[in-house]
Design a protein around this motif. Structure first.
Motif, PDB file in Angstrom:
ATOM      1  N   THR A   1      -3.032   7.035   9.324  1.00 21.95           N
ATOM      2  CA  THR A   1      -2.808   5.840   8.500  1.00 21.95           C
ATOM      3  C   THR A   1      -3.931   5.605   7.488  1.00 21.95           C
ATOM      4  O   THR A   1      -3.839   4.689   6.675  1.00 21.95           O
ATOM      5  CB  THR A   1      -2.652   4.606   9.401  1.00 21.95           C
ATOM      6  N   GLU A   2      -4.975   6.402   7.548  1.00 19.46           N
ATOM      7  CA  GLU A   2      -6.010   6.336   6.519  1.00 19.46           C
ATOM      8  C   GLU A   2      -5.683   7.249   5.341  1.00 19.46           C
ATOM      9  O   GLU A   2      -6.388   7.222   4.330  1.00 19.46           O
ATOM     10  CB  GLU A   2      -7.376   6.720   7.108  1.00 19.46           C
TER      11      GLU A   2
ATOM     12  N   ASP B   1      -3.370   8.538   2.154  1.00 23.69           N
ATOM     13  CA  ASP B   1      -2.675   7.797   1.095  1.00 23.69           C
ATOM     14  C   ASP B   1      -1.188   7.643   1.377  1.00 23.69           C
ATOM     15  O   ASP B   1      -0.589   6.612   1.056  1.00 23.69           O
ATOM     16  CB  ASP B   1      -2.874   8.508  -0.257  1.00 23.69           C
TER      17      ASP B   1
ATOM     18  N   HIS C   1      -1.152   4.835   4.113  1.00 28.87           N
ATOM     19  CA  HIS C   1      -2.129   3.745   4.079  1.00 28.87           C
ATOM     20  C   HIS C   1      -1.486   2.389   3.784  1.00 28.87           C
ATOM     21  O   HIS C   1      -1.923   1.359   4.322  1.00 28.87           O
ATOM     22  CB  HIS C   1      -3.200   4.054   3.030  1.00 28.87           C
ATOM     23  N   ASP C   2      -0.463   2.356   2.971  1.00 22.34           N
ATOM     24  CA  ASP C   2       0.147   1.084   2.566  1.00 22.34           C
ATOM     25  C   ASP C   2       1.461   0.804   3.286  1.00 22.34           C
ATOM     26  O   ASP C   2       2.264  -0.016   2.834  1.00 22.34           O
ATOM     27  CB  ASP C   2       0.388   1.082   1.049  1.00 22.34           C
TER      28      ASP C   2
ATOM     29  N   ARG D   1     -11.418   8.624   9.105  1.00 25.50           N
ATOM     30  CA  ARG D   1     -10.165   9.374   8.990  1.00 25.50           C
ATOM     31  C   ARG D   1     -10.166  10.624   9.853  1.00 25.50           C
ATOM     32  O   ARG D   1      -9.228  10.878  10.603  1.00 25.50           O
ATOM     33  CB  ARG D   1      -9.942   9.737   7.529  1.00 25.50           C
TER      34      ARG D   1
END
Length: 1000
Positions: free
Chosen positions: A595-596, A598, A601-602, A563
């Motif tokens: 994008t790592e 929270d 991330h999804d 990250r």
């Protein structure tokens, strides 16, 4: 009982067939993927539909398949008793897990904090070009490649602009660890990848890195069945755009005004057989140029075991030049070996040899003479040459080609041997010895010919070679580098740290020997200096060079959970080229993979987003080894006590405190991936400032320097710009795949401080003198010329163009002449009215590509172009004689009383000064490569035991959309101060070729 044992043995050894398909993440089949059984020599290569088949011995249910393919993540897949194993590979670009070479190590692209671009070997090998950098043109943002149509020319590469004027501007090449400035000996088919270090990440190479670093990695063998590959192509080249010259009628009409005396003699010249009797014309470009044959063949063998692997290749290239008598050929051999001596010790070597031969031509004479020679003179009459020198002022270019034999031969060894010791998993010691040996020789012979009727039809001209002459040159050089480093890499929970420390020792030596004599016999078997006339015009020269560098390097890379990223390096360089030996070049970079987090991330749309920034200092010591050393000239005559004596004198001034140029570079960038990584790319802003740049400073003549100047660190240059790249790949249905990609770079180059230095003048164009001037506030190599504001249509306009005192501003002008602007308001038109009218450096350059695939067919197109730059048409401007020929377009649209023109004058003569009339737009868009290929289905090839067969048709430089009226908007030149001045550039070529890729 024996029968039972036999049955059991048969059952045990009976082969079990494993089949499957290999596809990418989108389900598209991947041909040419290597699938092998771990720990064995068993393996297969996938067919065009991605299918493979492997026969395993019974009882191999525990077998593990190893799958590897360039550009995709490698995988290990247990068979687990299955008969069908389908495999889906993840594109390494999708998750940025592609491994990138960063200098003395490698790193996943997703973990980089610097701006590093990668080009895979297959992209380079698919184009029929001699040098790999030619195939990079338009593929990498921030990298401008200027190529020449002349065989054996190293393309000019500019990474993020021109950062120097008098020191070198080309990048450093690192081939398997060997530092070099020239990669013309490398076979493109041997290359795995090319990594371009564009920002401060290049500082790991210290004083060699200011202009960027290009790292080339060549192929290695893989454990398993031996692979045999053949790649070949053959075709022809032609001049891509031949400038049309005036024909006989247009030329004689022009002579009536430009040279009335010559025009009045035309009838007499026809009667004497000097020129054609009718309107017949000689197209001199057509006489000088030709369609030229080219071909390339590459054969490789690779394979090995778990203990040792090998890769051997043999390549041959032939490239005839489009200028008659010009040709080039190259033979290459490579042997790459890896030996796992034990679990801790590994030995590796990458060795290559190249032999090249070239028949060179005097481009600086032949092409200008072809453009200036009178079209009313025949090229040849039988075995005799048309006498252009008798009629006009230039020699017959065909005679110049035929009477000169200039052969260059080069033998080059390049390679390294290395030992790696890994006492524990996290620690590796590496030592490598790298060497680059170059042996070259040149033999130039000029045949004797006289201006008589045995040579010319008829004789009497001024073109002659009264004595034959032979010049012989031999030179050799050795560059060796000894690298020693240790790398420690460890994972602690979510922490990943890599530490590198090492030393680099480098030395370069060279020596040359040349000599010449006249009256050497014409037989090639007798071309030796000692067979010439020993009493007349004999010369011999012996020279050499030597410099050394000692460096210490260290780097730390850290990431937390993939990250947060950090890297820092420091290189200390000691160079013999400066009195103050040592320089220190630090760099630091940070990255954040958003994008790592929270909150991203999804995400279903955004798959990858990284912010990175870097800063660093890079050096440039690419100068002459003795530039700071005061040298005395010996045997200089002088009078003492009324007698002539010989002595030693210092004739130039040197700066003993000369030091390397230093470039501070900042970079901020984003890397992104969208829609299941079908769309990915990068966006960067960079700022480069080169300070302490080497330039000329004027000194009083009393100090004795013949040029009244000396070289010192007194200039500053900047390059600032944006880079953007985007690539999209997807499939439609089961069989149709496509990809679209592109990049664009905006760059602004400027001289921001000469600090007491004088403006640098360059780009001499015949009678016009220098046409470029590098000065504060302008790009390097800017055109400095008069401004044309029209064409005088009549005498009344001349009389009305006056200063405030009523005096004529151009008293010597005639109708049809240029009208120049009085920019300084002095009331006279002179050199003080010159202004900066642009430069060859583009404001932006770009490239884009399209790829299609369907049922074994593939179609690829690559485009390249630039905008915002200017070219000085020196061919049109250089008028050495009133009888010089002109271009057809000028002949048709020049000013005459019957055909007034506001754009073209009546004449361009020896007195026409440099002006913006000769400056043309350099914008262009080129279809750089178009290739159509077909890969035969695997089932068609199995009976012949062929793994893969692909045939293709390809064209290089199929068309160019441009405004420039010369040969090409790509003007090749080695001096950045005069880039874009087109005087005798070799024509850019178009290639048509057929090729085949075959593997067993």
């Amino acid at each position: 009982m024996a029968g039972m044992h036999a049955a059991m043995a048969t059952a045990f050894f009976q082969a079990v067939k494993i089949t499957g398909h290999v596809t990418d993440a989108a389900g598209a089949p991947l041909p040419g993927v290597t699938v092998r059984v771990k720990g064995t020599a068993l393996g297969a290569v996938t067919a065009p539909d991605g299918a493979y088949a492997i026969n395993l011995p019974n009882g191999s249910q525990g077998a593990v398949l190893q799958v590897s393919y360039i550009g995709y993540e490698p995988q290990e897949i247990p068979v687990g008793g299955r008969a069908t194993v389908d495999i889906s590979l993840k594109n390494s670009q999708d998750k940025l897990n592609e491994v990138v070479v960063i200098g003395y190590g490698t790193q996943r692209k997703r973990d980089l904090t610097g701006a590093i671009s990668k080009v895979q070997g297959p992209e380079l090998a698919q184009q029929p070009v001699q040098t790999a950098t030619q195939a990079v043109q338009g593929k990498v943002a921030g990298v401008q490649v200027i190529s020449s149509g002349q065989p054996n020319q190293l393309p000019q590469v500019r990474v993020r602009g021109t950062g120097s004027a008098l020191a070198g501007v080309n990048p450093l090449y690192v081939v398997d660890g060997v530092l070099t400035d020239d990669i013309r000996n490398i076979n493109n088919a041997d290359i795995v990848s090319m990594d371009v270090l564009k920002d401060a990440s290049a500082a790991i190479y210290g004083v060699r890195a200011a202009n960027g670093v290009i790292i080339i990695t060549t192929k290695k063998g893989k454990a398993g069945k031996m692979q045999i590959n053949y790649d070949g192509n053959a075709g022809f080249r032609q001049a891509a755009n031949i400038v049309k010259l005036a024909n006989a009628q247009q030329y004689t009409d022009y002579l009536q005004l430009s040279s009335p005396g010559t025009y009045a003699q035309l009838d007499e010249d026809r009667a004497n057989g000097l020129i054609y009797s009718g309107n017949q014309s000689t197209d001199w470009y057509n006489e000088v140029l030709r369609n030229a044959f080219q071909m390339g063949h590459n054969l490789s063998l690779s394979g090995g075991t778990e203990k040792s692997t090998f890769y051997y290749s043999l390549g041959y290239n032939q490239e005839d030049g489009v200028v008659r008598t010009n040709d080039f050929n190259r033979l290459t051999f490579r042997a790459n070996n890896d030996v796992n001596i034990s679990d801790q010790w590994k030995f590796s070597s990458q060795l290559s040899f190249s032999h090249s031969g070239e028949q060179a031509v005097d481009v600086a004479t032949v092409l200008p003479n072809a453009s200036r020679a009178a079209p009313i003179v025949p090229a040849k009459v039988g075995n005799l040459y048309g006498n252009t020198s008798s009629f006009g002022n230039v020699g017959n270019p065909i005679l110049s080609l035929d009477k000169r034999d200039n052969r260059l031969v080069n033998n080059r060894f390049l390679g390294n041997v290395a030992i790696d010791f890994t006492p524990i998993k996290s620690l590796r010691f590496h030592t490598a010895f790298n060497a680059d040996l170059n042996y070259g020789n040149n033999r130039a012979y000029y045949y004797q010919y006289l201006n008589d009727n045995n040579t010319f039809s008829p004789g009497g001209g001024t073109q002659q070679q009264p004595n034959s002459s032979l010049t012989v040159y031999k030179g050799n050089s050795l560059r060796w580098v000894w690298d020693n480093n240790v790398t420690w890499e460890e994972h602690f929970d979510k922490h990943h740290i890599t530490v590198l420390a090492g030393t680099v020792t480098e030395q370069f030596t060279a020596d040359t020997l040349s000599g010449s004599r006249i009256n050497v016999p014409a037989s090639k078997d007798q071309w030796y200096l000692n067979l010439g006339d020993p009493d007349r015009q004999s010369t011999i020269t012996n020279g050499g060079d030597k410099f050394t560098r000692q460096s210490f390097v260290g780097r730390v890379s850290y990431d937390y959970a993939g990250r947060y990223l950090l890297s820092a390096s420091l290189r200390a360089d000691g160079s013999s080229k400066f009195a103050s030996r040592w320089g220190y070049f630090p760099t630091v970079g940070v990255g954040w993979v958003l994008t790592e987090e929270d909150f991203l991330h999804d995400s279903k749309v955004l798959n990858f987003l990284k912010l990175r920034a870097s800063w660093g200092q890079l050096g440039n010591d690419n100068i002459a080894s003795n530039l700071y050393t005061v040298i005395g000239s010996i045997n200089v005559p002088y009078f003492f006590d009324n007698n002539l004596q010989l002595g030693t004198v210092i004739q130039d001034i040197k700066d003993a405190n000369l030091k390397w140029e230093i470039t501070d570079q900042y970079d901020v960038g984003f890397e992104y991936g969208f829609l299941n990584n079908r769309l990915n790319g990068e966006l960067d802003y960079y700022s480069k400032k080169t300070r302490d740049a080497i330039t000329f400073v004027t000194i009083p003549a009393i100090f004795g320097d013949p040029d009244n100047q000396y070289v010192t660190n007194a200039a500053t240059y900047t390059n600032k710009g944006f880079e953007f790249s985007a690539n999209w790949s997807d499939k439609i249905g089961k069989d149709f795949t496509y990809s679209v990609g592109g990049n664009i770079t905006f760059n602004t180059n400027k001289v921001v401080g000469l600090n007491g230095g004088q403006a640098l003048l360059a780009g001499g164009v015949g009678q016009q003198g220098y046409v470029t001037r590098t000065d504060n506030g302008q790009p390097v190599g800017s055109y400095y010329v008069r401004k044309v504001i029209g064409i005088f249509q009549n005498q009344q306009e001349i009389n009305q163009y006056v200063n405030k005192n009523g005096d004529l501003l151009q008293p010597g002008a005639a109708p049809g002449d240029f009208k120049y602007a009085d920019l300084d308001g002095s009331g006279t038109i002179d050199d003080n009215d010159k202004y900066y009218a642009g430069s060859y450096q583009p404001k932006c350059y770009y490239g884009f590509n399209v790829g299609l695939g369907y049922m074994g067919f593939d179609l690829g197109a690559n485009f390249y172009g630039n905008a915002g730059n200017k070219i000085y048409n020196g061919r049109k401007a250089n008028r050495a004689d009133t009888r010089d020929n002109i271009e057809s377009a000028f002949a048709n649209d020049r000013w005459t009383t019957a055909h007034p023109s506001n754009s073209n004058p009546a004449l361009i003569t020896q007195s026409t000064p440099a002006s913006d009339y000769f400056i043309e737009k350099g914008n262009f868009l080129r279809l750089n490569n178009l290739t159509l290929g077909y890969t035969f289905p695997k089932e068609w090839l199995q009976r012949a035991h062929i793994n893969n067969l692909r045939v293709y048709l390809t064209s290089q430089n199929l068309f160019t959309i441009k405004k420039y009226t010369g040969f090409s908007p790509e003007v090749f030149g080695t001096n950045p101060l005069e880039a874009g001045v087109d005087l005798n550039a070799y024509p850019t070529t178009r290639t048509y070729a057929f090729g085949v890729n075959l593997s067993f």
